[in-house]
Write a protein that holds these residues in place. Structure first.
Motif, PDB file in Angstrom:
ATOM      1  N   LEU A  16       0.970  -1.210  -0.012  1.00 28.03           N
ATOM      2  CA  LEU A  16      -0.010  -0.115  -0.030  1.00 28.03           C
ATOM      3  C   LEU A  16       1.034   1.339  -0.164  1.00 28.03           C
ATOM      4  O   LEU A  16       0.441   2.350  -0.523  1.00 28.03           O
ATOM      5  N   LEU A  20       0.881   4.100  -2.639  1.00 28.76           N
ATOM      6  CA  LEU A  20       0.339   5.314  -2.349  1.00 28.76           C
ATOM      7  C   LEU A  20       1.297   6.671  -2.829  1.00 28.76           C
ATOM      8  O   LEU A  20       1.210   7.640  -2.938  1.00 28.76           O
ATOM      9  N   VAL A  24       0.160  10.165  -4.254  1.00 35.39           N
ATOM     10  CA  VAL A  24       0.379  11.396  -3.282  1.00 35.39           C
ATOM     11  C   VAL A  24       1.193  12.497  -4.238  1.00 35.39           C
ATOM     12  O   VAL A  24       0.833  13.730  -4.069  1.00 35.39           O
ATOM     13  N   TYR A  80       6.848  10.793  -1.245  1.00 37.40           N
ATOM     14  CA  TYR A  80       6.878   9.650  -2.368  1.00 37.40           C
ATOM     15  C   TYR A  80       8.171   8.729  -2.322  1.00 37.40           C
ATOM     16  O   TYR A  80       8.146   7.505  -2.237  1.00 37.40           O
TER      17      TYR A  80
END
Length: 239
Positions: A16, A20, A24, A80
Protein backbone atom coordinates in the motif's frame (compact mmCIF):
# COMPACT_ATOMS: atom_id res chain seq x y z
CA UNK A 1 8.79 -20.80 -8.25
CA UNK A 2 10.44 -19.34 -5.16
CA UNK A 3 8.83 -15.96 -4.30
CA UNK A 4 11.04 -12.98 -3.48
CA UNK A 5 8.41 -11.05 -1.53
CA UNK A 6 7.39 -11.34 2.10
CA UNK A 7 3.98 -12.41 3.37
CA UNK A 8 1.82 -11.14 6.19
CA UNK A 9 0.56 -7.78 7.40
CA UNK A 10 3.89 -6.00 6.94
CA UNK A 11 4.03 -6.97 3.26
CA UNK A 12 0.46 -5.79 2.74
CA UNK A 13 1.32 -2.46 4.36
CA UNK A 14 4.42 -2.17 2.18
CA UNK A 15 2.39 -2.79 -0.97
CA UNK A 16 0.00 0.00 0.00
CA UNK A 17 2.91 2.37 0.68
CA UNK A 18 4.40 1.67 -2.76
CA UNK A 19 0.99 2.36 -4.32
CA UNK A 20 0.40 5.48 -2.22
CA UNK A 21 3.71 7.14 -3.17
CA UNK A 22 2.96 8.03 -6.80
CA UNK A 23 -0.66 8.85 -5.94
CA UNK A 24 0.48 11.40 -3.36
CA UNK A 25 2.95 12.89 -5.84
CA UNK A 26 0.35 13.12 -8.62
CA UNK A 27 -2.14 14.77 -6.25
CA UNK A 28 0.49 17.28 -5.12
CA UNK A 29 1.36 17.99 -8.76
CA UNK A 30 -2.30 18.57 -9.68
CA UNK A 31 -2.87 20.93 -6.74
CA UNK A 32 0.38 22.84 -7.29
CA UNK A 33 -0.10 23.18 -11.05
CA UNK A 34 -3.68 24.42 -10.56
CA UNK A 35 -2.43 27.16 -8.23
CA UNK A 36 0.13 28.37 -10.82
CA UNK A 37 -1.96 30.89 -12.73
CA UNK A 38 0.32 33.78 -13.67
CA UNK A 39 0.78 32.67 -16.40
CA UNK A 40 -1.07 29.33 -16.23
CA UNK A 41 1.18 26.30 -15.83
CA UNK A 42 1.64 24.24 -19.00
CA UNK A 43 2.51 20.55 -18.36
CA UNK A 44 4.01 20.23 -21.84
CA UNK A 45 6.08 23.42 -21.80
CA UNK A 46 7.08 24.02 -18.18
CA UNK A 47 9.67 22.04 -16.24
CA UNK A 48 8.21 19.58 -13.74
CA UNK A 49 10.72 20.61 -11.08
CA UNK A 50 9.67 24.26 -11.40
CA UNK A 51 6.48 23.30 -9.58
CA UNK A 52 8.61 22.95 -6.46
CA UNK A 53 10.13 26.43 -6.58
CA UNK A 54 9.10 28.51 -3.58
CA UNK A 55 9.21 32.25 -3.12
CA UNK A 56 8.48 35.00 -5.65
CA UNK A 57 8.43 34.52 -9.40
CA UNK A 58 11.88 33.87 -10.85
CA UNK A 59 13.60 32.89 -14.07
CA UNK A 60 15.30 29.50 -13.93
CA UNK A 61 16.56 27.31 -16.77
CA UNK A 62 15.11 29.61 -19.40
CA UNK A 63 11.58 29.75 -18.00
CA UNK A 64 9.68 32.10 -15.73
CA UNK A 65 8.55 30.10 -12.72
CA UNK A 66 5.77 31.20 -10.40
CA UNK A 67 4.57 28.38 -8.14
CA UNK A 68 2.55 29.71 -5.18
CA UNK A 69 2.28 26.22 -3.64
CA UNK A 70 5.80 25.04 -4.34
CA UNK A 71 6.11 23.63 -0.81
CA UNK A 72 3.18 21.31 -1.54
CA UNK A 73 5.01 19.80 -4.51
CA UNK A 74 8.26 19.49 -2.57
CA UNK A 75 6.43 17.71 0.24
CA UNK A 76 4.82 15.38 -2.29
CA UNK A 77 8.19 14.40 -3.75
CA UNK A 78 9.84 13.78 -0.39
CA UNK A 79 6.84 11.78 0.80
CA UNK A 80 6.90 9.71 -2.39
CA UNK A 81 10.56 8.87 -1.89
CA UNK A 82 10.13 7.85 1.73
CA UNK A 83 7.05 5.73 1.04
CA UNK A 84 8.81 3.92 -1.79
CA UNK A 85 11.88 3.05 0.29
CA UNK A 86 9.94 1.91 3.36
CA UNK A 87 7.40 0.03 1.24
CA UNK A 88 10.08 -1.78 -0.75
CA UNK A 89 11.85 -3.00 2.40
CA UNK A 90 8.55 -4.24 3.82
CA UNK A 91 7.74 -6.13 0.62
CA UNK A 92 10.97 -7.53 -0.83
CA UNK A 93 12.95 -10.14 1.05
CA UNK A 94 16.72 -9.73 0.50
CA UNK A 95 17.28 -13.26 1.85
CA UNK A 96 15.76 -14.63 -1.36
CA UNK A 97 18.75 -13.85 -3.58
CA UNK A 98 20.24 -11.19 -5.80
CA UNK A 99 17.03 -10.15 -7.58
CA UNK A 100 15.24 -8.75 -4.50
CA UNK A 101 18.50 -7.14 -3.38
CA UNK A 102 18.84 -5.49 -6.80
CA UNK A 103 15.25 -4.25 -6.71
CA UNK A 104 15.77 -2.86 -3.20
CA UNK A 105 18.90 -0.99 -4.31
CA UNK A 106 17.00 0.50 -7.26
CA UNK A 107 14.11 1.44 -4.96
CA UNK A 108 16.49 3.22 -2.57
CA UNK A 109 18.19 5.09 -5.42
CA UNK A 110 14.78 6.09 -6.80
CA UNK A 111 13.44 7.14 -3.41
CA UNK A 112 16.52 9.14 -2.50
CA UNK A 113 16.53 10.71 -5.96
CA UNK A 114 12.96 11.97 -5.89
CA UNK A 115 13.44 13.19 -2.31
CA UNK A 116 16.52 15.19 -3.33
CA UNK A 117 14.45 16.88 -6.04
CA UNK A 118 12.05 18.07 -3.35
CA UNK A 119 14.74 19.09 -0.86
CA UNK A 120 17.07 20.92 -3.26
CA UNK A 121 15.04 23.07 -5.63
CA UNK A 122 15.98 23.65 -9.26
CA UNK A 123 16.31 27.38 -8.70
CA UNK A 124 18.73 29.95 -10.07
CA UNK A 125 19.93 30.52 -6.49
CA UNK A 126 20.94 26.87 -6.18
CA UNK A 127 22.66 27.11 -9.56
CA UNK A 128 24.78 29.96 -8.18
CA UNK A 129 25.62 28.29 -4.85
CA UNK A 130 26.27 24.85 -6.31
CA UNK A 131 23.42 23.01 -4.56
CA UNK A 132 21.85 22.37 -7.95
CA UNK A 133 24.19 19.34 -8.15
CA UNK A 134 22.04 17.55 -5.57
CA UNK A 135 18.87 18.39 -7.52
CA UNK A 136 20.40 17.19 -10.78
CA UNK A 137 21.79 14.01 -9.21
CA UNK A 138 18.40 13.27 -7.68
CA UNK A 139 16.44 13.92 -10.87
CA UNK A 140 18.70 11.91 -13.15
CA UNK A 141 19.12 9.21 -10.52
CA UNK A 142 15.41 8.56 -10.18
CA UNK A 143 14.96 8.68 -13.96
CA UNK A 144 17.52 5.93 -14.52
CA UNK A 145 16.98 3.83 -11.38
CA UNK A 146 13.20 4.12 -11.44
CA UNK A 147 12.82 2.91 -15.01
CA UNK A 148 15.40 0.19 -14.49
CA UNK A 149 13.44 -0.91 -11.42
CA UNK A 150 10.28 -1.22 -13.52
CA UNK A 151 12.12 -3.53 -15.93
CA UNK A 152 13.60 -5.59 -13.07
CA UNK A 153 10.18 -5.93 -11.44
CA UNK A 154 8.61 -7.03 -14.72
CA UNK A 155 11.40 -9.52 -15.40
CA UNK A 156 10.83 -11.07 -11.97
CA UNK A 157 7.08 -10.71 -12.08
CA UNK A 158 6.34 -14.40 -11.61
CA UNK A 159 8.34 -14.47 -8.36
CA UNK A 160 6.74 -11.22 -7.18
CA UNK A 161 3.16 -12.28 -7.83
CA UNK A 162 2.44 -10.18 -10.93
CA UNK A 163 0.35 -11.56 -13.73
CA UNK A 164 2.00 -12.06 -17.10
CA UNK A 165 0.21 -9.01 -18.50
CA UNK A 166 1.32 -6.75 -15.65
CA UNK A 167 4.87 -8.08 -15.86
CA UNK A 168 5.02 -7.19 -19.54
CA UNK A 169 3.45 -3.80 -18.86
CA UNK A 170 6.12 -3.04 -16.26
CA UNK A 171 8.90 -3.95 -18.68
CA UNK A 172 7.33 -1.83 -21.43
CA UNK A 173 6.96 1.14 -19.07
CA UNK A 174 10.58 0.98 -17.94
CA UNK A 175 11.85 0.55 -21.47
CA UNK A 176 9.80 3.51 -22.70
CA UNK A 177 11.16 5.67 -19.89
CA UNK A 178 14.76 4.73 -20.63
CA UNK A 179 14.25 5.46 -24.33
CA UNK A 180 12.77 8.86 -23.48
CA UNK A 181 15.68 9.72 -21.14
CA UNK A 182 18.31 10.44 -23.85
CA UNK A 183 15.70 12.36 -25.85
CA UNK A 184 15.01 14.49 -22.79
CA UNK A 185 18.72 15.06 -22.17
CA UNK A 186 19.30 15.96 -25.83
CA UNK A 187 16.48 18.50 -25.60
CA UNK A 188 18.24 20.02 -22.57
CA UNK A 189 21.85 20.02 -23.73
CA UNK A 190 21.13 21.31 -27.24
CA UNK A 191 19.52 24.33 -25.61
CA UNK A 192 16.30 23.91 -27.59
CA UNK A 193 14.20 22.82 -24.59
CA UNK A 194 11.22 22.32 -26.89
CA UNK A 195 8.25 21.13 -24.82
CA UNK A 196 10.64 20.20 -22.05
CA UNK A 197 7.78 19.29 -19.72
CA UNK A 198 6.52 16.72 -22.21
CA UNK A 199 9.92 15.03 -22.53
CA UNK A 200 10.47 15.16 -18.78
CA UNK A 201 7.13 13.52 -18.09
CA UNK A 202 7.84 10.89 -20.75
CA UNK A 203 10.70 9.76 -18.49
CA UNK A 204 9.02 10.27 -15.11
CA UNK A 205 5.45 9.05 -15.61
CA UNK A 206 6.45 5.49 -16.62
CA UNK A 207 8.25 5.22 -13.27
CA UNK A 208 5.23 6.44 -11.31
CA UNK A 209 2.86 4.24 -13.29
CA UNK A 210 5.18 1.28 -12.74
CA UNK A 211 5.17 1.86 -8.97
CA UNK A 212 1.39 2.20 -8.94
CA UNK A 213 1.13 -1.02 -10.95
CA UNK A 214 3.50 -2.84 -8.61
CA UNK A 215 1.83 -1.59 -5.44
CA UNK A 216 -1.71 -2.35 -6.59
CA UNK A 217 -0.72 -5.82 -7.81
CA UNK A 218 1.04 -6.67 -4.57
CA UNK A 219 -1.82 -5.30 -2.48
CA UNK A 220 -4.33 -7.43 -4.37
CA UNK A 221 -2.14 -10.53 -4.12
CA UNK A 222 -1.44 -10.07 -0.43
CA UNK A 223 -5.15 -9.48 0.26
CA UNK A 224 -6.03 -12.66 -1.62
CA UNK A 225 -3.54 -14.67 0.45
CA UNK A 226 -4.83 -13.11 3.66
CA UNK A 227 -8.50 -13.89 2.91
CA UNK A 228 -7.98 -17.33 1.36
CA UNK A 229 -9.35 -20.02 3.71
CA UNK A 230 -6.75 -22.36 5.20
CA UNK A 231 -6.25 -25.72 3.55
CA UNK A 232 -8.16 -28.62 5.14
CA UNK A 233 -6.16 -30.89 7.44
CA UNK A 234 -6.20 -33.66 4.82
CA UNK A 235 -4.50 -31.40 2.27
CA UNK A 236 -1.95 -30.20 4.83
CA UNK A 237 -1.16 -33.80 5.76
CA UNK A 238 -0.74 -34.66 2.10
CA UNK A 239 1.74 -31.81 1.67
Amino acid sequence: MNPIVRSGAAARAGALLILLGPLVSWLAEFITAAAWQNPPYSPLYNWVSHLGLTGPAQTAFGQVANSPLGAVMDTGWVTYGLLLIVGAFLVFDPRKGTRPIGILILAVLSGVGVSLVGIFQGSSTNVDNGLIAFHTFGAQGVMLAGNTMAIAVGAGGARIGLSRGRSIASIVLGTAGLIAFPLFMADVFTGRMWNIGMFERAVIYPIMTGHALLGSSLAATRRHHATRPPAPPEAQAAN
